[in-house]
Design a protein around this motif. Structure first.
Motif, PDB file in Angstrom:
ATOM      1  N   ALA B 132       0.701  -1.179   0.094  1.00  0.00           N
ATOM      2  CA  ALA B 132       0.026  -0.131   0.055  1.00  0.00           C
ATOM      3  C   ALA B 132       0.985   1.060  -0.107  1.00  0.00           C
ATOM      4  CB  ALA B 132      -0.960  -0.119   1.263  1.00  0.00           C
ATOM      5  N   ALA B 135       2.333   1.752  -3.474  1.00  0.00           N
ATOM      6  CA  ALA B 135       1.424   2.280  -4.419  1.00  0.00           C
ATOM      7  C   ALA B 135       1.208   3.740  -4.321  1.00  0.00           C
ATOM      8  CB  ALA B 135      -0.008   1.427  -4.176  1.00  0.00           C
ATOM      9  N   ARG B 190      -6.616   3.883  -0.733  1.00  0.00           N
ATOM     10  CA  ARG B 190      -5.497   2.892  -0.900  1.00  0.00           C
ATOM     11  C   ARG B 190      -5.098   2.598   0.832  1.00  0.00           C
ATOM     12  NH1 ARG B 190      -3.588   1.336  -5.453  1.00  0.00           N
ATOM     13  NH2 ARG B 190      -3.263   2.985  -7.113  1.00  0.00           N
ATOM     14  N   LEU B 199     -11.615   2.249  -5.606  1.00  0.00           N
ATOM     15  CA  LEU B 199     -10.469   3.177  -6.324  1.00  0.00           C
ATOM     16  C   LEU B 199     -10.946   3.787  -7.452  1.00  0.00           C
ATOM     17  CD1 LEU B 199      -7.201   1.179  -5.628  1.00  0.00           C
ATOM     18  CD2 LEU B 199      -8.163   3.336  -4.365  1.00  0.00           C
TER      19      LEU B 199
END
Lengths: 291, 291
Positions: B132, B135, B190, B199
């Motif tokens: 996470a 990202a 996220r 998302l």
């Protein structure tokens, strides 16, 4: 060195995804400085550290590209009229001389930001585990940020003959120059899955050669050959900057370069790397370099 | 809004590790602009998106701090003499007016770099899984970088009445302003482990309110109340900037703000969030705001 530079430049050609809709002038300005060359020392260090542990060249080149983007952004901002106000860099007009000051600021901002994209996506692209990618991002932000390169830059700006002592000069050199070199070696190790002990050895190596590199720069600015260096010498004297030769003289400064380089070499010689050969050769080259 | 602003400012007080040896003037310059306030809209969006999915407030505040650091750096560089050359920001002298141009450039560079540190260390600090964190780093670099905010900034600089059409203006608004707002909503998602579908809904929401926010800015610059806005109006007219009212007139621009806001709301209303209430309220506030 030539091999790594070639692969690096091939990667730069595709570093900005083709489908991205960007202002062409911005891309041109970033590419102008990225492609301007230079020694590509930091990329070479990433690759050498990664391969000393048997890591993948492909991941190393990506990390190498990110550190060169950060190095390039720092040069663009450094050359700005409000900073060192330089017209030439590596024999070519500086970024703001070609694209204007506003674009040079934004090209620097763009390169710095994109460096983090290049590292972070190593995990999505299957080249590194997420844990390794996020550790490299964290190191890059630490060594390039306020307590790293940016802090060194500020200290350098504040440094003055008469008020700055040798200890403060070490702070400037360590952060302005050495931190990004230390990051390069460390990140190469992380990309190859180095153990904590190996990372520690690489960190010591990076600190030593980073400091040696900057002292050698001080020396070359004083006694180097302008045609080999591709830039004017004596700039530190003119700008009244504090340097190692200013405090210690040329001979003692040269001795310090050698001492730091030997110290760096012994740190990696005993770190149980697959092959420390290239790293040791780079340490020797940095002491002997005349450009 | 007040609650998030309070927690954010508490985090800023400890955002730079106490043991870091940094030039005090650099820290002061970064803090000056970070603490200057503003609406803290982006942080609020991170927290609201994260909590709409039941995510942790602690992780959200860290991500919120990083986006506010990026927003703040962009304002510092934007205000520089080579860019918009502004003397005042939120009623206070701009960073370069207080600390000088060189320090303002470096404070911006420092904040941008440190934003990535704040996100990347979420994983080491046990607040988010490495996947996470990496990202979010990748999104931040993409939305704030050359194809995001920096690209929008360049396009804005190049935009001229007479040569820029409405389509190009949408590009400017989307990237200069909307991208960082989109990132905020996405990163909140996220941090809470959103599904790909959620998302996507958050991305659509962010794009809509981001664009609506900037069009409302255009409108307020033309017909807003200077005392409420805390800055001079009519600056777009004076600088001969292209804006939505310039192309569409005030009424059609207002209609477009409402349409985009409704579109954004319907995207999250049907995304299966635990509670979309705060996000919907923010969308309404953005349409009605007069400052």
């Amino acid at each position: 060195m030539k091999e790594v530079a070639g692969e690096l430049e091939a990667y730069f050609a595709e570093a900005f995804p083709a489908e991205w809709d960007m202002p062409p002038a911005l891309l041109e300005s970033m590419k102008y400085s990225l492609d301007a060359g230079g020694k590509r020392l930091r990329p070479l260090l990433v690759v050498a550290a990664c391969e000393s542990l048997g890591g993948s060249r492909k991941a190393a080149i990506r990390v190498a590209a990110s550190v060169e983007m950060v190095h390039t952004y720092s040069l663009i901002h450094d050359d700005l009229p409000a900073m060192d106000d330089d017209d030439l860099r590596r024999g070519k007009p500086t970024n703001h001389k070609v694209f204007g000051e506003a674009m040079a600021i934004l090209a620097g901002d763009g390169l710095l930001t994109h460096a983090f994209y290049v590292v972070a996506t190593l995990s999505k692209d299957g080249l590194l585990p997420a844990e390794a990618a996020v550790a490299i991002v964290s190191d890059l932000a630490e060594y390039a940020g306020p307590r790293g390169m940016v802090g060194g830059q500020v200290a350098d700006m504040e440094g003055e003959q008469g008020t700055t002592d040798l200890e403060r000069l070490e702070y400037i050199h360590l952060h302005k120059t050495s931190d990004l070199i230390m990051f390069s070696v460390l990140a190469g190790g992380r990309a190859a899955g180095a153990t904590p002990e190996q990372l520690e050895a690489l960190r010591t190596f990076g600190r030593g050669i980073g400091l040696a590199f900057q002292i050698q720069d001080d020396i070359l600015d004083l006694v180097g050959d302008e045609s080999k260096l591709g830039k004017k010498t004596q700039s530190d004297v003119k700008m009244e900057k504090v340097t190692y030769p200013y405090f210690l003289g040329i001979d003692k400064s040269r001795e310090e370069v050698r001492r730091l380089s030997e110290e760096a070499k012994s740190a990696v010689a005993n770190a149980g790397l697959n092959s420390a050969e290239t790293l040791l050769a780079i340490a020797d080259y940095l002491v002997e370099r005349d450009r």
